[in-house]
Design a protein around this motif. Structure first.
Motif, PDB file in Angstrom:
ATOM      1  N   SER A   1      -8.620   4.117   0.793  1.00  0.00           N
ATOM      2  CA  SER A   1      -7.520   4.515   1.670  1.00  0.00           C
ATOM      3  C   SER A   1      -7.108   3.359   2.568  1.00  0.00           C
ATOM      4  O   SER A   1      -5.910   3.116   2.786  1.00  0.00           O
TER       5      SER A   1
ATOM      6  N   THR B   1      -2.974   5.887  -6.748  1.00  0.00           N
ATOM      7  CA  THR B   1      -2.042   5.379  -5.741  1.00  0.00           C
ATOM      8  C   THR B   1      -0.933   4.562  -6.395  1.00  0.00           C
ATOM      9  O   THR B   1       0.236   4.641  -6.007  1.00  0.00           O
TER      10      THR B   1
ATOM     11  N   THR C   1      -5.770   5.399   6.789  1.00  0.00           N
ATOM     12  CA  THR C   1      -4.611   5.023   5.967  1.00  0.00           C
ATOM     13  C   THR C   1      -3.435   4.624   6.837  1.00  0.00           C
ATOM     14  O   THR C   1      -2.776   3.610   6.589  1.00  0.00           O
TER      15      THR C   1
ATOM     16  N   ASN D   1      -4.093  10.346  -0.264  1.00  0.00           N
ATOM     17  CA  ASN D   1      -5.517  10.060  -0.114  1.00  0.00           C
ATOM     18  C   ASN D   1      -6.280  11.303   0.339  1.00  0.00           C
ATOM     19  O   ASN D   1      -7.415  11.542  -0.097  1.00  0.00           O
TER      20      ASN D   1
END
Length: 441
Positions: free
Chosen positions: A142, A426, A102, A202
């Motif tokens: 991610s 997200t 990420t 994540n």
């Protein structure tokens, strides 16, 4: 609660989200119907808007195909795989893998969106080879989540456009330096907050299921003979040319020379064409011979079909949205319910909705700027804040718009429905962070 939300959205998209091609097709029909109902355009006019706009993204589609192909070619080279493998070994456990991929993707996307989109997916593939028990779907999600930062970063098309002399809105707002957009306090707050929160978010979505989705590492190995040495050199002049390291060194070196001199002249401003040329030149150099390079290209183009066939559909959607005035109407509605305080928030939300139908940062700004800028100035909202609200809205709903995920999904070997459940979570969390940055700072 977070895991329950993730499971709910994952099951929802697994059941109802169609293939990205069908998604684009259904979106085409929806916009066609909305144009007839909500604008003065009739069925024939909407059909013409669609057809006339159908080829409007050809240049961009070719750039995206090259992003995918050159990124894959570079990743299949021995030298690049060795480098990625060394970085991937920094992650020894699944949580470390999620956090690392990420952060790498987010930083790379903040530098340049094309670079981040490809590097994130390639790095995730490499990590999956090293950390075999990581949830592969979450790992790719991610990597894609880092793409959120692109429009607030160094290659954001909206802030760079209004910082360029002679841009189309210059008479209204003048030249707006990047110190007021990319490097402003509110934008840095959003970017840094996302850089901190996304990896943690994540990580928290791990173990959503008792049996995480794992992929056989053998499936991530390149099937081509790209990295293998030829058992014997060619006997004909043509064969000797195909195995000539000198030719690869000459053309790859020429590309690198051009990139370095251009970056120096342009104060290290990186654009998509330079990213593609960089990947292409390094791919040629790292594969060492034209034959190895071309073997890799043949494998890479197999994954480009989705981009080739879907981008014209989105260009047609964009044509209908712009030519019918539908995008302008959406923007005007949000303007009508705004005041000086809420305007940046509604500009952000409107841009997120328009992004579904006009998934191009520069194209969306051309559509919304003539509406959003005058309205913002009339309410006393700074032009830089309005511009960045639109920019962040454009980046925000990319999390649930398969258009931008296509290259990453092709590299990863997954379907859109495999990652979109995680991406919806997200979307909600990042939306709160962006809204706070726009409203409170």
């Amino acid at each position: 609660m977070l895991k329950g939300m993730t499971r709910f959205f994952d099951r929802l998209v697994q059941r109802y989200l169609p293939d990205p091609f069908l998604f684009a097709t259904l979106l085409t029909l929806v916009v066609y119907g909305m144009g007839i109902v909500l604008t003065d355009s009739g069925p024939v006019q909407m059909m013409r808007h669609w057809g006339e706009g159908f080829w409007g993204l050809l240049e961009f589609a070719m750039q995206m195909v090259l992003v995918l192909v050159t990124g894959y070619v570079l990743a299949s080279s021995r030298a690049f795989q060795t480098g990625l493998a060394a970085m991937a070994r920094l992650a020894r456990t699944p949580p470390q893998a999620i956090l690392l991929v990420t952060v790498v993707s987010a930083v790379a996307s903040w530098i340049n969106w094309g670079f981040g989109l490809v590097i994130g997916a390639l790095f995730a593939r490499q990590i999956a080879r090293v950390v075999a028990d990581v949830d592969y779907r979450l790992l790719i999600a991610s990597a894609y989540s880092g793409f959120l930062l692109w429009h607030g970063g160094l290659a954001g098309s909206v802030p760079l456009t209004i910082a360029t002399e002679g841009h189309f809105a210059a008479e209204q707002i003048g030249i707006v330096p990047t110190s007021e957009t990319i490097f402003s306090g509110f934008n840095l707050f959003i970017s840094i907050s996302l850089l901190i929160v996304l990896p943690l978010l994540n990580r928290l979505m791990m173990n959503t299921y008792d049996h995480p989705y794992r992929i056989d590492a053998k499936l991530l190995q390149d099937e081509s003979a790209v990295a293998k040495e030829e058992s014997e050199t060619g006997q004909t002049p043509a064969d000797r040319l195909e195995n000539s390291r000198l030719i690869s060194l000459a053309i790859g070196g020429l590309g690198m020379w051009f990139i370095v001199t251009t970056l120096i002249e342009n104060r290290f401003e990186l654009n998509l064409n330079l990213v593609n040329l960089l990947f292409l030149s390094l791919g040629i150099l790292f594969h060492q011979t034209p034959r190895h390079f071309l073997n890799s290209v043949r494998e890479a183009v197999k994954n480009a079909g989705g981009i080739i066939i879907q981008f014209p559909l989105y260009a047609g959607i964009m044509g209908m949205m712009v030519s019918s005035g539908l995008a302008e109407q959406m923007s005007l509605w949000f303007v009508s319910i705004s005041n000086a305080f809420t305007y940046p928030l509604f500009a952000f939300i409107s841009a997120g909705i328009v992004n579904f139908f006009v998934p191009s940062g520069g194209g969306q700004w051309a559509v919304q700027a003539p509406v959003m800028l005058p309205a913002g100035l009339e309410l006393g909202v700074d032009a830089a804040k309005t511009a960045m609200a639109v920019a962040w809205g454009d980046a925000w709903t990319n999390m649930i718009q398969p258009f931008w995920a296509l290259p990453a999904l092709a590299i990863a070997g997954l379907r859109a429905r495999d990652i979109m459940g995680f991406c919806i979570v997200t979307l909600f969390v990042s939306g709160i962070i962006i809204a706070c940055g726009l409203l409170l700072l």
